[in-house]
Motif scaffolding. Structure first.
Motif, PDB file in Angstrom:
ATOM      1  N   GLU A   1       0.825  -1.204   0.000  1.00 49.95           N
ATOM      2  CA  GLU A   1       0.000   0.000   0.000  1.00 49.95           C
ATOM      3  C   GLU A   1       0.862   1.259   0.000  1.00 49.95           C
ATOM      4  O   GLU A   1       1.976   1.261   0.527  1.00 49.95           O
ATOM      5  N   PRO A   2       0.364   2.370  -0.565  1.00 51.17           N
ATOM      6  CA  PRO A   2       1.131   3.628  -0.553  1.00 51.17           C
ATOM      7  C   PRO A   2       1.391   4.112   0.875  1.00 51.17           C
ATOM      8  O   PRO A   2       0.541   3.949   1.753  1.00 51.17           O
ATOM      9  N   ALA A   3       2.550   4.693   1.082  1.00 50.66           N
ATOM     10  CA  ALA A   3       2.936   5.168   2.414  1.00 50.66           C
ATOM     11  C   ALA A   3       2.925   6.689   2.448  1.00 50.66           C
ATOM     12  O   ALA A   3       3.961   7.336   2.574  1.00 50.66           O
ATOM     13  N   THR A   4       1.750   7.286   2.345  1.00 50.41           N
ATOM     14  CA  THR A   4       1.608   8.740   2.372  1.00 50.41           C
ATOM     15  C   THR A   4       1.007   9.172   3.700  1.00 50.41           C
ATOM     16  O   THR A   4      -0.134   8.827   4.022  1.00 50.41           O
ATOM     17  N   ALA A   5       1.753   9.912   4.484  1.00 49.61           N
ATOM     18  CA  ALA A   5       1.272  10.355   5.791  1.00 49.61           C
ATOM     19  C   ALA A   5       0.303  11.526   5.636  1.00 49.61           C
ATOM     20  O   ALA A   5       0.515  12.410   4.798  1.00 49.61           O
ATOM     21  N   PRO A   6      -0.773  11.559   6.432  1.00 50.95           N
ATOM     22  CA  PRO A   6      -1.710  12.684   6.370  1.00 50.95           C
ATOM     23  C   PRO A   6      -1.144  13.908   7.082  1.00 50.95           C
ATOM     24  O   PRO A   6      -0.160  13.817   7.827  1.00 50.95           O
ATOM     25  N   ARG A   7      -1.777  15.056   6.869  1.00 50.99           N
ATOM     26  CA  ARG A   7      -1.432  16.251   7.640  1.00 50.99           C
ATOM     27  C   ARG A   7      -2.054  16.139   9.034  1.00 50.99           C
ATOM     28  O   ARG A   7      -3.125  15.544   9.208  1.00 50.99           O
ATOM     29  N   PRO A   8      -1.430  16.746  10.027  1.00 51.37           N
ATOM     30  CA  PRO A   8      -1.985  16.675  11.380  1.00 51.37           C
ATOM     31  C   PRO A   8      -3.385  17.261  11.510  1.00 51.37           C
ATOM     32  O   PRO A   8      -4.160  16.855  12.383  1.00 51.37           O
ATOM     33  N   ASP A   9      -3.739  18.232  10.643  1.00 53.02           N
ATOM     34  CA  ASP A   9      -5.038  18.886  10.766  1.00 53.02           C
ATOM     35  C   ASP A   9      -6.139  18.161   9.991  1.00 53.02           C
ATOM     36  O   ASP A   9      -7.279  18.628   9.951  1.00 53.02           O
ATOM     37  N   GLN A  10      -5.828  17.016   9.389  1.00 52.36           N
ATOM     38  CA  GLN A  10      -6.838  16.279   8.645  1.00 52.36           C
ATOM     39  C   GLN A  10      -7.620  15.315   9.538  1.00 52.36           C
ATOM     40  O   GLN A  10      -7.368  15.199  10.744  1.00 52.36           O
ATOM     41  N   PHE A  11      -8.582  14.620   8.898  1.00 54.95           N
ATOM     42  CA  PHE A  11      -9.427  13.661   9.609  1.00 54.95           C
ATOM     43  C   PHE A  11      -9.422  12.328   8.870  1.00 54.95           C
ATOM     44  O   PHE A  11      -9.394  12.287   7.639  1.00 54.95           O
ATOM     45  N   LEU A  12      -9.430  11.256   9.647  1.00 53.98           N
ATOM     46  CA  LEU A  12      -9.597   9.926   9.077  1.00 53.98           C
ATOM     47  C   LEU A  12     -11.090   9.665   8.914  1.00 53.98           C
ATOM     48  O   LEU A  12     -11.843   9.698   9.883  1.00 53.98           O
ATOM     49  N   TYR A  13     -11.504   9.441   7.674  1.00 53.64           N
ATOM     50  CA  TYR A  13     -12.907   9.120   7.389  1.00 53.64           C
ATOM     51  C   TYR A  13     -13.029   7.624   7.139  1.00 53.64           C
ATOM     52  O   TYR A  13     -12.316   7.057   6.310  1.00 53.64           O
ATOM     53  N   VAL A  14     -13.924   6.969   7.891  1.00 54.39           N
ATOM     54  CA  VAL A  14     -14.169   5.539   7.716  1.00 54.39           C
ATOM     55  C   VAL A  14     -15.672   5.320   7.610  1.00 54.39           C
ATOM     56  O   VAL A  14     -16.435   5.757   8.470  1.00 54.39           O
ATOM     57  N   LYS A  15     -16.081   4.636   6.542  1.00 52.78           N
ATOM     58  CA  LYS A  15     -17.474   4.230   6.381  1.00 52.78           C
ATOM     59  C   LYS A  15     -17.534   2.710   6.499  1.00 52.78           C
ATOM     60  O   LYS A  15     -16.818   1.990   5.798  1.00 52.78           O
ATOM     61  N   THR A  16     -18.380   2.244   7.398  1.00 53.07           N
ATOM     62  CA  THR A  16     -18.488   0.817   7.681  1.00 53.07           C
ATOM     63  C   THR A  16     -19.883   0.329   7.347  1.00 53.07           C
ATOM     64  O   THR A  16     -20.876   0.963   7.723  1.00 53.07           O
ATOM     65  N   ALA A  17     -19.966  -0.786   6.630  1.00 49.11           N
ATOM     66  CA  ALA A  17     -21.247  -1.431   6.337  1.00 49.11           C
ATOM     67  C   ALA A  17     -21.588  -2.391   7.477  1.00 49.11           C
ATOM     68  O   ALA A  17     -20.743  -3.179   7.905  1.00 49.11           O
ATOM     69  N   LEU A  18     -22.844  -2.324   7.939  1.00 51.05           N
ATOM     70  CA  LEU A  18     -23.318  -3.137   9.056  1.00 51.05           C
ATOM     71  C   LEU A  18     -24.538  -3.939   8.620  1.00 51.05           C
ATOM     72  O   LEU A  18     -25.116  -3.669   7.551  1.00 51.05           O
ATOM     73  N   PRO A  19     -24.953  -4.934   9.409  1.00 50.45           N
ATOM     74  CA  PRO A  19     -26.133  -5.721   9.041  1.00 50.45           C
ATOM     75  C   PRO A  19     -27.376  -4.851   8.859  1.00 50.45           C
ATOM     76  O   PRO A  19     -27.454  -3.733   9.363  1.00 50.45           O
ATOM     77  N   GLU A  20     -28.343  -5.387   8.123  1.00 58.20           N
ATOM     78  CA  GLU A  20     -29.626  -4.733   7.863  1.00 58.20           C
ATOM     79  C   GLU A  20     -29.448  -3.413   7.127  1.00 58.20           C
ATOM     80  O   GLU A  20     -30.191  -2.457   7.350  1.00 58.20           O
TER      81      GLU A  20
ATOM     82  N   ALA B   1      -7.240  -2.253  12.818  1.00 55.08           N
ATOM     83  CA  ALA B   1      -7.418  -2.335  11.371  1.00 55.08           C
ATOM     84  C   ALA B   1      -8.603  -1.515  10.884  1.00 55.08           C
ATOM     85  O   ALA B   1      -8.658  -1.147   9.712  1.00 55.08           O
ATOM     86  N   TYR B   2      -9.556  -1.209  11.763  1.00 58.58           N
ATOM     87  CA  TYR B   2     -10.778  -0.521  11.364  1.00 58.58           C
ATOM     88  C   TYR B   2     -10.643   0.995  11.413  1.00 58.58           C
ATOM     89  O   TYR B   2     -10.409   1.637  10.398  1.00 58.58           O
ATOM     90  N   GLU B   3     -10.827   1.576  12.581  1.00 55.62           N
ATOM     91  CA  GLU B   3     -10.931   3.031  12.700  1.00 55.62           C
ATOM     92  C   GLU B   3      -9.656   3.654  13.252  1.00 55.62           C
ATOM     93  O   GLU B   3      -9.683   4.578  14.068  1.00 55.62           O
ATOM     94  N   GLN B   4      -8.531   3.136  12.804  1.00 52.25           N
ATOM     95  CA  GLN B   4      -7.219   3.720  13.020  1.00 52.25           C
ATOM     96  C   GLN B   4      -6.508   3.690  11.674  1.00 52.25           C
ATOM     97  O   GLN B   4      -6.834   2.879  10.801  1.00 52.25           O
ATOM     98  N   ALA B   5      -5.557   4.575  11.499  1.00 57.69           N
ATOM     99  CA  ALA B   5      -4.728   4.572  10.303  1.00 57.69           C
ATOM    100  C   ALA B   5      -3.291   4.299  10.729  1.00 57.69           C
ATOM    101  O   ALA B   5      -2.754   4.990  11.596  1.00 57.69           O
ATOM    102  N   LEU B   6      -2.695   3.271  10.124  1.00 55.21           N
ATOM    103  CA  LEU B   6      -1.339   2.868  10.431  1.00 55.21           C
ATOM    104  C   LEU B   6      -0.474   3.037   9.187  1.00 55.21           C
ATOM    105  O   LEU B   6      -0.979   3.156   8.075  1.00 55.21           O
ATOM    106  N   THR B   7       0.817   3.028   9.373  1.00 48.24           N
ATOM    107  CA  THR B   7       1.717   2.981   8.226  1.00 48.24           C
ATOM    108  C   THR B   7       1.607   1.594   7.590  1.00 48.24           C
ATOM    109  O   THR B   7       1.225   0.626   8.256  1.00 48.24           O
TER     110      THR B   7
END
Length: 290
Positions: free
Chosen positions: A93-112, A203-209
């Motif tokens: 995967e690409p190793a591009t670090a975000p800026r400190p002032d940005q936000f991690l956006y995660v959309k998760t699909a759930l049952p129903e 693995a879900y709502e965190q961003a790692l290198t």
């Protein structure tokens, strides 16, 4: 040299397969899902350390996809190899670090047909959003209280420590990551299912290198009692191979083990059998969608 070092060495030597290389296997995966015919997963090596290195070679060179019987019915899969291959895919995967002032956006699909959306501060100091509710950032050791049952507490400040969504500080080797998980996991000592849930949380709502993601999956391969599951789908209905750990002895009969789901063709982490990561990226503002 641990497993992750072997993955990195092989990746640098031979490179990873392209999406075009993987297309025939993915097409067969879809066809097998529609026809319901069980197919066997192709493994290229044994279970020894040398075998793991060979399995990694099989991932990064990818024996021509049109010769591999990949299907939704993954039979007799080796969980250690699945996680090792997931580690190899993460390193690509690409190793591009975000800026400190940005936000991690995660959309998760759930049952129903439900979804969950979060916007989490990259450095932990800015207010984010979790399904429309403010998530407080921590600035100068203080964070505002949001969503309190007592209206008088709303907006008041409480002591805090920043909780960044981007974790560039996590280990980048399998052994070090396993030690980190052992030291920080949420259950009792020896509770492998709790440790598995902690793997999911990272693995879900965190961003790692990429190196830390790879270390996470390589460390998970060291957990005793791993099982690979056939005919698994993630929370969005995507077929994959499932990896799970046993629930601890004495657990309630209703207790279910965590099941991680990986794409059987690309080895990318998809989610769990009850949820799925469908979008994960960085944005400039809380509430902004890519």
């Amino acid at each position: 040299m641990d497993e992750l070092d072997l993955i990195r060495e092989r990746a640098e030597a031979v490179g990873f397969a392209t999406a075009e290389d993987l297309a025939p296997a993915r097409a067969r995966l879809v066809a097998a899902t529609r026809t319901g015919r069980p197919r066997r997963w192709f493994w290229a090596a044994g279970a020894t350390t040398i075998g793991l290195a060979a399995a990694i070679t099989a991932v990064v060179t990818l024996t021509p996809a049109d010769r591999i019987g990949v299907g939704a019915g993954v039979a007799n899969a080796d969980p250690v190899k699945v996680l090792t291959e997931a580690a190899g895919a993460a390193l690509a995967e690409p190793a591009t670090a975000p800026r400190p002032d940005q936000f991690l956006y995660v959309k998760t699909a759930l049952p129903e047909h439900r979804t969950r959306e979060v916007w989490l501060s990259v450095d932990g100091t800015r207010d984010g959003l979790i399904d429309g509710t403010k998530s407080a950032g921590c600035r100068d050791g203080k964070a505002p209280v949001y969503g309190a049952n007592n209206p008088k507490l709303e907006g008041t400040l409480e002591d805090c420590q920043p909780y960044p969504a981007y974790r560039a500080d996590l280990p980048t080797t399998a052994d070090a990551m396993f030690a980190y998980l052992e030291a920080h996991h949420s259950g009792e000592k020896g509770d492998t299912n709790a440790l598995g849930k902690d793997v999911v949380a990272l693995a879900y709502e965190q961003a790692l290198t990429p190196a830390s993601y790879a270390a996470l999956f390589a460390a998970a391969a060291k957990v005793p009692g791993l099982t690979a599951l056939d005919h698994v789908t993630d929370g969005a209905g995507r077929p994959g191979v499932g990896i799970t750990w046993p629930v601890p002895p004495g657990s309630s009969p209703e207790a279910k083990p965590e099941v991680l789901v990986f794409d059987p063709a690309t080895h990318r982490f998809l989610g769990t059998d009850s949820s799925a990561v469908v979008v994960k990226t960085f944005v400039d503002q809380a509430g902004q969608r890519p």
